[in-house]
Design an enzyme around this catalytic site. Sequence first.
Site, short mmCIF file in Angstrom:
data_model
loop_
_atom_site.label_atom_id
_atom_site.label_comp_id
_atom_site.label_asym_id
_atom_site.label_seq_id
_atom_site.Cartn_x
_atom_site.Cartn_y
_atom_site.Cartn_z
CD GLN A 136 6.16 2.51 0.07
OE1 GLN A 136 7.04 3.12 -0.52
NE2 GLN A 136 5.42 1.58 -0.53
NE ARG A 156 6.33 -11.16 1.60
CZ ARG A 156 6.12 -9.91 1.26
NH1 ARG A 156 6.20 -8.95 2.15
NH2 ARG A 156 5.82 -9.59 0.00
CE LYS A 200 4.14 4.21 -3.06
NZ LYS A 200 4.87 3.90 -4.30
CB THR A 217 7.06 -0.10 -10.01
OG1 THR A 217 6.82 0.85 -8.97
CG2 THR A 217 8.46 0.10 -10.55
CG ASP A 222 3.32 6.05 -6.92
OD1 ASP A 222 2.93 7.06 -6.29
OD2 ASP A 222 3.26 4.91 -6.45
CG ASP A 255 -0.13 3.42 -7.95
OD1 ASP A 255 -0.08 3.24 -9.19
OD2 ASP A 255 0.88 3.47 -7.24
CG HIS A 301 7.75 -3.32 -8.57
ND1 HIS A 301 8.88 -2.64 -8.20
CD2 HIS A 301 6.75 -2.88 -7.75
CE1 HIS A 301 8.60 -1.82 -7.20
NE2 HIS A 301 7.32 -1.94 -6.92
CD GLU A 329 3.05 3.48 -10.69
OE1 GLU A 329 1.83 3.51 -11.02
OE2 GLU A 329 3.44 3.46 -9.52
CD GLU A 351 6.59 2.94 -6.82
OE1 GLU A 351 5.46 2.79 -7.34
OE2 GLU A 351 6.87 2.50 -5.69
CB THR A 373 1.31 11.40 -8.50
OG1 THR A 373 1.20 10.71 -7.26
CG2 THR A 373 1.24 10.40 -9.65
CD GLU A 414 11.91 -2.95 -8.67
OE1 GLU A 414 11.66 -3.99 -9.30
OE2 GLU A 414 11.43 -1.84 -8.97
#
Length: 447
Positions: free
Chosen positions: A259, A162, A272, A379, A252, A146, A153, A220, A218, A276, A393
């Site tokens: 996590q 951060r 995870k 993602t 995903d 992955d 993202h 993908e 997610e 999937t 998000e």
Amino acid sequence: MNPSSASQDQCSLDETHDPQARSWLASANRSGEFPIQNLPFAIFRRRGSSETFRGGVAIGDQIVDLAALAARDVFQEQAAQGIRAGALTSLNTLMQLGPEVANALRRGLFAGLLEGSRLQGALEACLVPQRDAQYSLPAQIGDYTDFYTSIHHATAVGRMMRPDHPLMPNYQWIPIGYHGRVSSIGVSGQTFHRPRGQKLPAGTTQPVMAAAERMDYELELGVFVGRGNDPGAPIAMAQAEAHIFGLCLLNDWSARDIQGWEYQPLGPFLGKNFATTVSPWIVGIEALAPFRAPAFARPAGDPQPMVYLDDEANRNAGAIDMQLEVLLLTQQMRAAGEAPTRLSSSNFKDSYWTVAQMVAHHTVGGCDLNAGDLFGSGTMSGPGKDQYGSLLELSWGGKNTLMLPNGETRTFLQDGDSVILRAHCQREGYARVGFGDCAGTLLPAIP
């Protein structure tokens, strides 16, 4: 008939991309997912039967049964070789034969399905309605990697943790990836239980063992490897796409609270590995040729890719202009007979790293890929808030509540929620190409 800025090596067009082409099958000529210009592959059998799973090709609302077609022996040379390989219980053998055989099979089926074809009778006898089909995984997946290719993202998630330095220093230099779990990959329609694991409640210093509460999806793309490479033999950018069989949709699923506790220093694990989901149909890389686009335009100040990740053809046409969307169907909506509601949409062309760059980087150290290996794109989020590819998000880490049209609210998924991913490519002057649905449903945790 060339898409703008397209490289002939990666994006050559032929009669199979002709937007004026029509099939003798009426449903293929209506606006939909699977016109004659698409012809994606899946593994199927009739629902409720004990038939052997085998390969099929979508055309309109039907499936060309490749096992039935192989028995009729109406094709020759590489097309016939491809049909025999595609008739098996997985697509691995067809994938390993490489693009020459896959493309010959595509051209042969295109000619046979074309209006006025002398093979109409033979192919009509091999059709199975899609509504009657049960699907299996399209390949025996040996390895699953992955990636994390959407800078939008990565920036959004990084900004939550951060704010001043959302991107890690290596992001703009290498396609980041981790190895995922193959055993829990399932095909569209997959159901799975809410996972349990360790998590660290807010404001505490000791973890607890409990069911995940912050369940997420997610959005993908899945990338299936075709012909593999030998150990120690890196795949150069110029040859990278010759090792790709095709693309599908991939969800995903993620347990964000598990996590968040486990991901440092080695990355995702129990957050995870429980599920999937992939769509059953693999759209061949050749079918996507009309929708190629220049690779992501890096802003001034961003480093340019290193030599082994750079290629003129990739710069000109390494991206794919593909519209993606996420829909949610809650248990309450299902009970009321309501349609799913769209949560977001984005475009695969906004990916910071291309499919070819994933292949080149994955193998540069000598790693060998095998037919049927699967990549996830990471993602796929866009620059706008309505283009986020995850609830992490959209709810900004659970701080913002999403209001659904029926009055329900969500920050993360609830038991009974089904998530549906969809994608299509559409460009003026070409036929629309679709991917089918990638759907999965979250069940309650096992006590």
